[in-house]
Design an enzyme around this catalytic site. Structure first.
Site, short mmCIF file in Angstrom:
data_model
loop_
_atom_site.label_atom_id
_atom_site.label_comp_id
_atom_site.label_asym_id
_atom_site.label_seq_id
_atom_site.Cartn_x
_atom_site.Cartn_y
_atom_site.Cartn_z
N ASP A 12 0.83 -1.08 0.13
CA ASP A 12 -0.14 -0.13 0.06
C ASP A 12 0.72 1.12 -0.06
O ASP A 12 2.10 0.97 0.05
CB ASP A 12 -0.82 -0.04 1.21
N SER A 13 0.33 2.54 -0.18
CA SER A 13 1.02 3.61 -0.07
C SER A 13 1.43 3.99 1.39
O SER A 13 2.42 4.65 1.58
CB SER A 13 0.33 4.65 -0.51
N TYR A 44 -1.10 8.00 -3.04
CA TYR A 44 -1.47 7.52 -4.30
C TYR A 44 -2.80 8.23 -4.96
O TYR A 44 -2.79 8.52 -6.12
CB TYR A 44 -1.81 6.09 -4.34
N GLY A 45 -3.54 8.72 -4.09
CA GLY A 45 -4.82 9.01 -4.49
C GLY A 45 -5.02 10.36 -5.17
O GLY A 45 -6.02 10.65 -5.64
N CYS A 76 -4.40 -1.96 -1.93
CA CYS A 76 -4.87 -0.67 -2.11
C CYS A 76 -5.52 -0.58 -3.39
O CYS A 76 -5.16 -1.12 -4.22
CB CYS A 76 -3.45 0.09 -2.55
N THR A 78 -6.41 1.98 -4.96
CA THR A 78 -5.95 3.08 -6.07
C THR A 78 -5.17 2.39 -6.95
O THR A 78 -5.24 2.32 -8.33
CB THR A 78 -5.47 4.36 -5.48
N CYS A 190 -11.33 2.59 -0.01
CA CYS A 190 -9.80 2.90 0.30
C CYS A 190 -9.24 2.16 1.19
O CYS A 190 -10.04 2.21 2.49
CB CYS A 190 -9.46 4.21 0.35
N THR A 191 -8.15 1.51 1.28
CA THR A 191 -7.83 0.46 2.20
C THR A 191 -7.59 0.98 3.71
O THR A 191 -7.59 0.49 4.76
CB THR A 191 -6.69 -0.54 1.85
N HIS A 192 -7.42 2.60 3.50
CA HIS A 192 -7.25 3.34 4.68
C HIS A 192 -8.54 3.43 5.55
O HIS A 192 -8.36 3.80 6.79
CB HIS A 192 -6.71 4.64 4.35
N1 DGL Z 1 -4.87 3.10 0.71
C1 DGL Z 1 -5.08 3.46 -0.65
C2 DGL Z 1 -6.10 2.94 -1.48
O1 DGL Z 1 -6.61 1.89 -1.08
C3 DGL Z 1 -4.64 4.74 -1.21
C4 DGL Z 1 -4.14 5.95 -0.11
C5 DGL Z 1 -3.37 6.90 -0.89
O2 DGL Z 1 -2.32 6.76 -0.83
O3 DGL Z 1 -3.97 8.00 -1.27
O4 DGL Z 1 -6.53 3.50 -2.34
#
Ligand code: DGL
Length: 266
Positions: A12-13, A44-45, A76, A78, A190-192
């Site tokens: 992931d990022s 990444y987003g 992730c 994205t 988004c996994t966050h």
């Molecule tokens: N966790 C990432 C996702 O699932 C991206 C978060 C990011 O870096 O913007 O999209």
């Protein structure tokens, strides 16, 4: 390294992929794990499709050489919605991607109005149009992209106190759209975001459900590795950052809670 030592590699990022790692570890407690946070490329987003498409396959190529994983999980949305196909073409390792959980959301929705909360890059992907057409054709699917929520999740894991007004503003981006008051299921795309689901629920109408892809990915990983050997003894977990800065170190105790006792820089 013997075949049984080959890890499952998560990418992931930042810390978001921990929401995929946790259910996977619950199913496969003996699996050695390498968790890679590409903090040099974070976030990444807000990047373009071209930037993600160039960065992710190249980084995974380096990681495969270094860690020789048995399987890769792009934890992730994205990166997966933009680069999953290219990564699979480039690498000779099974790759599981994380894509918005629109199918389970459509199965659960009674009002037939679904929210998709992701990064700005994810919510504009044709991949989301495709999932909507295949699994939620009879639903209204409202989308909202938020970089703020990614930052809030990173902050939470680094120990920052919750700012509920900031969470409220993110949810307003979805719920205040025309028809948004009818949403009964929100896809954390988004996994966050599953990492802050309590905060999201606290500022949302009661009864709003949140779903994410983590449990389904864990089941997929267990299926793909069924019958494989794992090393004896306690499973090892290491976190790898692409830039070893102070922010990465601040995450140490959160990472340890997810079983990632060692931290290193790529
Ligand atoms: N966790 C990432 C996702 O699932 C991206 C978060 C990011 O870096 O913007 O999209």
């Amino acid at each position: 390294m013997s075949a049984s030592d080959a890890p499952i590699l998560f990418l992931d990022s930042g810390v978001g992929g921990l929401s995929v790692l946790a259910p996977t570890r619950a199913l496969l407690p003996a699996a050695p794990v390498v968790y890679v946070a590409d903090n040099a490329g974070f976030p990444y987003g807000t990047k373009t499709e071209g930037e993600i498409a160039a960065r992710v396959p190249a980084l995974l190529g380096r990681l495969v050489e270094r860690y020789r994983p048995r399987l890769i999980v792009i934890a992730c949305n994205t990166a997966s919605t933009i680069a999953l196909g290219a990564v699979r073409t480039a690498l000779d390792v099974p790759v599981v991607g994380t894509v918005p959980a629109i199918k389970p959301a459509a199965e659960a929705s009674v009002t037939r109005v679904i929210g998709v909360l992701g990064t700005e890059a994810t919510v504009r992907q044709p991949y989301v149009d495709d999932l909507t057409a295949r699994f939620a054709a009879d639903c209204t699917v409202l989308r909202h992209g938020s970089a703020t929520l990614v930052a809030l999740a990173e902050g939470k894991l680094a120990g920052a106190p919750p700012d509920l007004d900031a969470y409220r503003a993110v949810m307003a981006g979805l719920l205040d759209q025309p028809g948004g008051e009818c949403i009964d299921v929100v896809v954390n795309a988004c996994t966050h975001f599953p990492l802050v689901v309590e905060e999201l629920a606290a500022v949302s109408p009661p009864g709003l459900r949140f779903v994410d892809g983590g449990p389904g990915i864990a089941r997929r990983v267990a299926y793909l590795t069924a019958g494989q050997e794992w090393p004896a003894g306690d499973a090892t977990g290491r976190a790898v950052f692409t830039r070893g800065d102070a922010a990465a170190l601040a995450l140490g105790s959160a990472l340890a809670r997810f079983g990632l006792a060692r931290i290193e820089e790529l």
